[in-house]
Scaffold this active site. Structure first.
Site, PDB file in Angstrom:
ATOM      1  N   TRP A  74      53.805  38.637 -22.110  1.00  0.00           N
ATOM      2  CA  TRP A  74      52.895  38.920 -21.200  1.00  0.00           C
ATOM      3  C   TRP A  74      53.346  40.073 -20.353  1.00  0.00           C
ATOM      4  O   TRP A  74      54.679  40.038 -20.404  1.00  0.00           O
ATOM      5  CB  TRP A  74      53.190  37.460 -20.217  1.00  0.00           C
ATOM      6  CG  TRP A  74      52.572  36.409 -20.845  1.00  0.00           C
ATOM      7  CD1 TRP A  74      53.096  35.080 -21.416  1.00  0.00           C
ATOM      8  CD2 TRP A  74      51.162  35.959 -21.224  1.00  0.00           C
ATOM      9  NE1 TRP A  74      52.279  34.265 -21.890  1.00  0.00           N
ATOM     10  CE2 TRP A  74      51.080  34.698 -21.669  1.00  0.00           C
ATOM     11  CE3 TRP A  74      49.841  36.650 -20.892  1.00  0.00           C
ATOM     12  CZ2 TRP A  74      49.881  34.185 -22.084  1.00  0.00           C
ATOM     13  CZ3 TRP A  74      48.656  35.853 -21.134  1.00  0.00           C
ATOM     14  CH2 TRP A  74      48.769  34.592 -21.836  1.00  0.00           C
ATOM     15  N   GLU A 101      25.555  22.479   7.980  1.00  0.00           N
ATOM     16  CA  GLU A 101      25.010  22.026   9.138  1.00  0.00           C
ATOM     17  C   GLU A 101      24.446  20.444   9.080  1.00  0.00           C
ATOM     18  O   GLU A 101      24.859  19.574   9.993  1.00  0.00           O
ATOM     19  CB  GLU A 101      23.944  22.932   9.875  1.00  0.00           C
ATOM     20  CG  GLU A 101      23.980  24.241   9.878  1.00  0.00           C
ATOM     21  CD  GLU A 101      23.993  25.160   8.701  1.00  0.00           C
ATOM     22  OE1 GLU A 101      24.103  24.710   7.679  1.00  0.00           O
ATOM     23  OE2 GLU A 101      23.264  26.123   8.754  1.00  0.00           O
ATOM     24  N   ALA A 137      45.784  43.703 -15.248  1.00  0.00           N
ATOM     25  CA  ALA A 137      47.478  43.314 -15.150  1.00  0.00           C
ATOM     26  C   ALA A 137      48.041  44.449 -16.101  1.00  0.00           C
ATOM     27  O   ALA A 137      47.631  44.223 -17.299  1.00  0.00           O
ATOM     28  CB  ALA A 137      47.390  42.031 -15.708  1.00  0.00           C
TER      29      ALA A 137
HETATM   30  N1  LIG Z   1      46.789  43.172 -19.895  1.00  0.00           N
HETATM   31  C1  LIG Z   1      45.637  42.870 -19.712  1.00  0.00           C
HETATM   32  O1  LIG Z   1      45.231  42.167 -18.579  1.00  0.00           O
HETATM   33  C2  LIG Z   1      44.546  42.912 -20.681  1.00  0.00           C
HETATM   34  C3  LIG Z   1      43.207  42.612 -20.434  1.00  0.00           C
HETATM   35  C4  LIG Z   1      42.207  42.916 -21.296  1.00  0.00           C
HETATM   36  C5  LIG Z   1      42.657  43.472 -22.479  1.00  0.00           C
HETATM   37  N2  LIG Z   1      44.092  43.940 -22.671  1.00  0.00           N
HETATM   38  C6  LIG Z   1      44.476  44.957 -24.064  1.00  0.00           C
HETATM   39  O2  LIG Z   1      43.287  45.704 -24.027  1.00  0.00           O
HETATM   40  C7  LIG Z   1      43.006  46.250 -25.295  1.00  0.00           C
HETATM   41  C8  LIG Z   1      41.667  46.508 -25.643  1.00  0.00           C
HETATM   42  O3  LIG Z   1      41.185  47.108 -24.671  1.00  0.00           O
HETATM   43  P1  LIG Z   1      40.261  48.581 -25.051  1.00  0.00           P
HETATM   44  O4  LIG Z   1      40.003  49.397 -24.020  1.00  0.00           O
HETATM   45  O5  LIG Z   1      40.618  48.913 -26.404  1.00  0.00           O
HETATM   46  O6  LIG Z   1      38.829  47.770 -25.588  1.00  0.00           O
HETATM   47  P2  LIG Z   1      37.725  46.953 -24.674  1.00  0.00           P
HETATM   48  O7  LIG Z   1      37.524  47.590 -23.308  1.00  0.00           O
HETATM   49  O8  LIG Z   1      38.134  45.661 -24.651  1.00  0.00           O
HETATM   50  O9  LIG Z   1      36.624  46.965 -25.376  1.00  0.00           O
HETATM   51  C9  LIG Z   1      35.816  48.266 -25.595  1.00  0.00           C
HETATM   52  C10 LIG Z   1      34.768  48.005 -26.502  1.00  0.00           C
HETATM   53  O10 LIG Z   1      33.747  47.554 -25.593  1.00  0.00           O
HETATM   54  C11 LIG Z   1      32.579  47.652 -26.253  1.00  0.00           C
HETATM   55  N3  LIG Z   1      31.403  48.174 -25.420  1.00  0.00           N
HETATM   56  C12 LIG Z   1      30.194  47.852 -25.328  1.00  0.00           C
HETATM   57  N4  LIG Z   1      29.314  48.620 -24.308  1.00  0.00           N
HETATM   58  C13 LIG Z   1      30.208  49.379 -24.281  1.00  0.00           C
HETATM   59  C14 LIG Z   1      30.100  50.457 -23.008  1.00  0.00           C
HETATM   60  N5  LIG Z   1      28.861  50.746 -22.322  1.00  0.00           N
HETATM   61  N6  LIG Z   1      31.111  50.992 -22.658  1.00  0.00           N
HETATM   62  C15 LIG Z   1      32.369  50.935 -23.266  1.00  0.00           C
HETATM   63  N7  LIG Z   1      32.513  50.030 -24.204  1.00  0.00           N
HETATM   64  C16 LIG Z   1      31.714  49.041 -24.583  1.00  0.00           C
HETATM   65  C17 LIG Z   1      32.775  49.053 -27.266  1.00  0.00           C
HETATM   66  O11 LIG Z   1      32.617  48.517 -28.561  1.00  0.00           O
HETATM   67  P3  LIG Z   1      30.981  48.521 -29.228  1.00  0.00           P
HETATM   68  O12 LIG Z   1      30.527  49.757 -29.180  1.00  0.00           O
HETATM   69  O13 LIG Z   1      31.457  47.939 -30.630  1.00  0.00           O
HETATM   70  O14 LIG Z   1      30.229  47.647 -28.509  1.00  0.00           O
HETATM   71  C18 LIG Z   1      34.265  49.275 -27.052  1.00  0.00           C
HETATM   72  O15 LIG Z   1      34.830  49.816 -28.243  1.00  0.00           O
HETATM   73  C19 LIG Z   1      43.720  44.992 -26.078  1.00  0.00           C
HETATM   74  O16 LIG Z   1      44.953  45.767 -26.692  1.00  0.00           O
HETATM   75  C20 LIG Z   1      43.992  43.790 -25.215  1.00  0.00           C
HETATM   76  O17 LIG Z   1      45.138  43.535 -25.576  1.00  0.00           O
HETATM   77  C21 LIG Z   1      44.869  43.858 -21.638  1.00  0.00           C
HETATM   78 ZN   LIG Z   2      20.587  25.629   5.667  1.00  0.00          ZN
END
Ligand SMILES: NC(=O)c1ccc[n+]([C@@H]2O[C@H](COP(=O)([O-])OP(=O)(O)OC[C@H]3O[C@@H](n4cnc5c(N)ncnc54)[C@H](OP(=O)(O)O)[C@@H]3O)[C@@H](O)[C@H]2O)c1
Ligand SMILES: [Zn+2]
Length: 368
Positions: free
Chosen positions: A173, A55, A157
């Protein structure tokens, strides 16, 4: 074509507000258009926290012509002394005759008092013109200002069968360049990006905004209960982006924490573990004035955040591919519900296409 009616001028004000999404921090985006005798005499948008309100900028542009004009404002003019003097006073002083407001301000410090003040000074005030559009634009602000908790958008994704990587871990990708361009826009529009430590270990992402044009860099946040993040990970070594914040539990080794802190990395302690207390983590990030977060996986963190009802919005991108694999990570990984009736459903769902990919956006409705 600009029709000469309230909605058209409000639309213009909304477009200006939208253009500033991602650059106002925890402040709302606001646009204002001043119209007098059928001519636009002033325009303004709030561009940065601590800088001029929409504004005030529009009034400055209009000068003397503000007298007797109509102001179109996307959010109720403020009535309190914040970083700048109240806009409702400025509109009154400038002699504005009528004020058209899209929505009232949920900020408890304003909440109707700006409008009441304008009316008390004899200005004609209409409220609700394109109100829904304005509310959506400020959905993150609307949550944060009331709860002090960040608005969390989960973006995934995946392939059509929900995989975010292949069974060997290959993930580059999945979606098209068009989709990835949209993701960079989403990053620009959020204050923080959050991922699980497993994603950092698997992909070593930079978690920065890299679109065709320069953009605002969000703070990088990693859920890493035991501080397992490799010291050579790019989120730690490449610091020309925004700083990195690690979310850990008290079970993380003290010497590891000290080594990370010595490198300027912020470590927040979120509960006694074994894993990060995600609700506490969101509260702590809110205290640091991070009002919007883009959660980018992986599946385990996505699932945990959803289970704890910390997700406000879902952006689910699907590439027309099927990769399969029982061991391949999925977009949302959690124990799940026993009954279909218990499923989380999407409210206000919309579907868009980016290149060959389909993007479903919606707001989760959690069952009580
Ligand atoms: N295509 C895409 O858009 C995309 C995006 C992201 C990832 N990815 C793929 O996803 C894969 C990884 O996924 P992911 O599911 O294995 O792992 P993530 O979700 O990336 O990580 C999981 C980790 O987060 C930590 N964490 C900390 N606090 C947590 C809680 N309260 N609850 C759950 N986890 C917690 C844990 O490790 P700690 O217990 O050691 O803390 C757990 O092992 C990779 O292969 C990657 O390439 C793909
Ligand atoms: Zn204002």
């Amino acid at each position: 074509m600009l029709l000469l009616n309230d909605e058209a001028y409000m639309k213009l004000a909304l477009q200006m507000a939208e253009s500033a999404l991602g650059q106002t921090g925890i402040n709302p985006v606001v646009g204002c258009v001043l119209v007098k005798e059928g001519r636009i005499v002033g325009m303004g948008a709030h561009l940065k926290r601590g800088h001029g309100h929409a504004e005030v900028l529009a009034l400055q542009m209009a000068g003397e012509e503000a007298k007797g004009s109509t102001a179109y404002v996307t959010l109720e003019p403020c009535s309190h002394y914040g970083k700048t003097p109240p806009c409702s006073d400025r509109l009154i002083e400038a002699g504005v005759q009528r004020v058209v407001v899209a929505t009232t301000d949920p900020n408890p410090l304003v909440a109707g008092t700006g409008i009441a003040k304008l009316r008390a000074h004899g200005l004609d005030v209409s409220v609700g013109v394109l109100g829904e559009e304005s509310t959506k634009l400020n959905e993150a602000f609307n949550k944060f200002i009331v709860t002090r908790m960040p608005f969390v958008t989960m973006k995934t994704a995946s392939t059509l069968d929900g995989r975010i990587a292949s069974k060997t871990g290959d993930s580059k990708w999945i979606t098209s360049p068009d989709s990835r361009g949209y993701v960079h826009t989403l990053r620009h529009q959020h204050q923080g990006i959050l991922v699980g430590v497993q994603t950092v270990i698997a992909d070593d992402p930079l978690l920065s905004t890299r679109g065709d044009l320069p953009a605002v860099q969000p703070v990088r946040i990693i859920a890493d209960s035991l501080l397992r993040v490799p010291l050579g990970a790019r989120v730690l070594t490449e610091q020309d982006c925004q700083p990195t914040i690690l979310l850990a539990s008290t079970q993380a080794p003290a010497e590891r924490r000290a080594a990370l802190e010595a490198r300027g990395i912020t470590v927040l302690t979120c509960g006694d573990g074994p894993q990060v207390d995600l609700t506490l983590a969101m509260q702590q990030l809110g205290e640091r004035e991070i009002g919007s977060i883009l959660l980018e996986g992986g599946g385990r963190l996505n699932g945990a955040m959803l289970e704890r009802r910390l997700i406000d919005k879902l952006v689910l991108m699907f590439a027309p591919k099927i990769i399969g694999g029982a061991a391949a990570p999925v977009n949302i990984h959690f124990d799940g519900f026993a009954k279909m009736d218990d499923a989380i459903t999407l409210d206000r769902m919309s579907v868009e296409q980016f290149g060959p990919d389909v993007c479903i956006t919606g707001y989760p409705m959690y069952k009580s």
